[in-house]
Design a protein around this motif. Sequence first.
Motif, PDB file in Angstrom:
ATOM      1  N   ASN A   2      19.787 -57.846  31.539  1.00 50.62           N
ATOM      2  CA  ASN A   2      20.949 -58.686  31.802  1.00 50.62           C
ATOM      3  C   ASN A   2      20.679 -59.543  33.028  1.00 50.62           C
ATOM      4  O   ASN A   2      20.495 -59.030  34.125  1.00 50.62           O
ATOM      5  CB  ASN A   2      22.179 -57.798  32.027  1.00 50.62           C
ATOM      6  CG  ASN A   2      23.480 -58.582  32.027  1.00 50.62           C
ATOM      7  OD1 ASN A   2      23.496 -59.766  32.346  1.00 50.62           O
ATOM      8  ND2 ASN A   2      24.568 -57.916  31.672  1.00 50.62           N
ATOM      9  N   GLU A   3      20.650 -60.870  32.854  1.00 53.14           N
ATOM     10  CA  GLU A   3      20.366 -61.779  33.969  1.00 53.14           C
ATOM     11  C   GLU A   3      21.646 -62.334  34.598  1.00 53.14           C
ATOM     12  O   GLU A   3      21.595 -63.238  35.416  1.00 53.14           O
ATOM     13  CB  GLU A   3      19.495 -62.940  33.464  1.00 53.14           C
ATOM     14  CG  GLU A   3      18.118 -62.522  32.973  1.00 53.14           C
ATOM     15  CD  GLU A   3      17.281 -61.869  34.066  1.00 53.14           C
ATOM     16  OE1 GLU A   3      17.454 -62.237  35.251  1.00 53.14           O
ATOM     17  OE2 GLU A   3      16.480 -60.974  33.741  1.00 53.14           O
ATOM     18  N   THR A   5      24.876 -62.811  36.918  1.00 48.61           N
ATOM     19  CA  THR A   5      25.132 -62.579  38.343  1.00 48.61           C
ATOM     20  C   THR A   5      26.584 -62.189  38.603  1.00 48.61           C
ATOM     21  O   THR A   5      26.864 -61.317  39.414  1.00 48.61           O
ATOM     22  CB  THR A   5      24.791 -63.841  39.158  1.00 48.61           C
ATOM     23  OG1 THR A   5      23.385 -64.083  39.073  1.00 48.61           O
ATOM     24  CG2 THR A   5      25.185 -63.684  40.627  1.00 48.61           C
ATOM     25  N   ARG A  87      21.563 -60.846  43.717  1.00 46.00           N
ATOM     26  CA  ARG A  87      20.169 -61.125  43.362  1.00 46.00           C
ATOM     27  C   ARG A  87      19.396 -61.784  44.502  1.00 46.00           C
ATOM     28  O   ARG A  87      18.220 -61.484  44.733  1.00 46.00           O
ATOM     29  CB  ARG A  87      20.129 -62.016  42.118  1.00 46.00           C
ATOM     30  CG  ARG A  87      20.661 -61.340  40.869  1.00 46.00           C
ATOM     31  CD  ARG A  87      20.536 -62.234  39.641  1.00 46.00           C
ATOM     32  NE  ARG A  87      21.071 -61.570  38.456  1.00 46.00           N
ATOM     33  CZ  ARG A  87      20.405 -60.711  37.686  1.00 46.00           C
ATOM     34  NH1 ARG A  87      19.151 -60.394  38.013  1.00 46.00           N
ATOM     35  NH2 ARG A  87      20.966 -60.171  36.629  1.00 46.00           N
ATOM     36  N   HIS A  98      18.821 -52.511  42.567  1.00 46.51           N
ATOM     37  CA  HIS A  98      19.795 -53.494  42.100  1.00 46.51           C
ATOM     38  C   HIS A  98      21.053 -53.309  42.944  1.00 46.51           C
ATOM     39  O   HIS A  98      21.604 -52.205  43.010  1.00 46.51           O
ATOM     40  CB  HIS A  98      20.112 -53.291  40.620  1.00 46.51           C
ATOM     41  CG  HIS A  98      18.969 -53.610  39.709  1.00 46.51           C
ATOM     42  ND1 HIS A  98      19.064 -53.512  38.338  1.00 46.51           N
ATOM     43  CD2 HIS A  98      17.698 -54.035  39.963  1.00 46.51           C
ATOM     44  CE1 HIS A  98      17.909 -53.865  37.786  1.00 46.51           C
ATOM     45  NE2 HIS A  98      17.060 -54.177  38.766  1.00 46.51           N
TER      46      HIS A  98
END
Length: 457
Positions: A2-3, A5, A87, A98
Motif C-alpha cells: 500500500n503506497e 499516505t 513516509r 513504518h
Amino acid sequence: MNEQTRFQLNETDLPKFWYNIYADSPVPQTPVLHPGTLEPVTPDFLSVLFPMDLIMQEISTERYIEIPEEVREIYKLFRPTPLLRARRLEKALGTTAHIYYKYEGVSPSGSHKPNTAIPQAFYNKIAGTKAMTTETGAGQWGSSLAFACNVFDIDLEVYMVKISYQQKPYRRNLMETYGARVYASPTELTNYGRSVLAENPNNLGSLGIAISEAVEAAATSNGTKKYGLGSVLNHVLLHQTVIGEEALKQMDMADEYPDVVIGCVGGGSNFAGIAYPFLRENLKNGRRTRLVGVEPTATPTLTKGVYTFDYGDTAKMAPIVKMHTLGHDFMPPGIHAGGLRYHGMAPSISALHDAGFIDAVAVKQKETFEAAIQFAKAEGIVPAPESAHAVRVAIDEALDAKAKGEKRVILFNLSGHGNFDMAAYESYLSGKLEDYEYPAEAVKESMSKLPQVNLPA
C-alpha cells in the motif's frame, strides 16, 4: 504494498459509541474519596461540580456508551481526523519501521481536547447549566471548552496557569475570541488564589493551583456554575476514545497493525484516547501491542511518582483518587509543555501502568524539541510541545528498529499543532531552553503530605 499516505474515513464512519476501559480492565476501579471526610464520595457531592450524566459515565462499567447525536453533529466539523503514514520522516531516518500518526490538530482549537469539551458542554446544557469554570495549562483545553461553551451558549471563565498565560498569549486570545473570560492563575479572585499570592506574589502557577481556583469558583457559586475538567477523570478519557476507534479502522485501511502505540501523558486524556481501544484488542483478542506513555523528565509522574491516594488539586478541595503522583504540592518548573505540568495521572492509566499493561518513558526538553523540528521539516506540521514528546519516542522506536533491522509498525497520536507555541520554538532555536530532571528527593518529601487514607493503598 500500500503506497497510500493519507487514510481518511467518511462522516458515516464517525464512531457512534465511546469505549469504557472499566468494562475490560483487569484491575478494579479504586474508590474516589471526599477530600474532607476521606470516605467514598456520593453522587450528591459530585453533583456540585458535574451534571448527573457525566457522574454516571464516571462510575459506569458499561463497555460502550452511546454518543448523543447532537455531539456527533458537532464532531463532524473535524472528525473523523486523518491518519497519515510519515513516509518522509521514515526516509529521513533511513528506518525499516513504518510510522503512522493520528492527527488531532485539525480540530477548531488545534488539539484533541474538543473530543471531551463538546460532550461536557452538551451534558451541562441539557442539565440547565448557564456558566462553567475550568483551568488550563498550555491553553488547548481552555480554548476547546471555550469553543464548546460558545456552541451551547454557556458562559465560561478559565483559570490559566500564569506561566502559560505569559508564554502563550495567542491561546488566551483564542479563548477570548470564543467568548471566555481568562485569568492568570493564581488570581485575586478566589480565596485560594489570594492565599497563594500572599505567600509568594511571583508564583508562576501550576495546574494543581488552577484546578483549585476553578473548583472553588464553581463550588461557591450556589449552583450557578459547574466545573469542566480536561483530563484525568474517567468520563474525560472515555470521550477521547473516538481517536483510537477511528485509528483501528484506519490501520485496517493501511493493511497494517501497530506493534507500538505512543502518546504523551500529562493527565492522560490523549494517550488513553488512542491507546485504550488498542488495549481492548490486547485484552479481548490476543493482540500484543505495546502502549507507551511519554512524559517530561521535569514532570515524571509515572516514572518517578508514587502510586497512592492523593488530592487532585493543590488546595485539597478536589476529590482524592488513587494515582501516580508527585505530591499535590508539586510546583513544576516553567517548561514549555504546559499541558504536561500536572502532579498526578488518570487513575485508570495509573492502575494499568502499575499492573504492567502500560509502559512509560520520560524524555528531556531539548531532545523533545529536536525531534519536533525533525518531524516538522519532514512532515510539514509543527507539533505542540506536548505532542512532541510522542514524536520523540516514535523516532527513537524507529531508530531502534533500524539498528535491529526490524520492520516495526509505530502509531503515535499527534494530539495537536504548535502554531500557537512558536515562542517555545524560538527559545529552543536560540539556545535558551534547559533540561530539567525532577529530583526523587522532592517526590519523597511530598509523600509526607499525602492524605491518610484507611483503605488499601
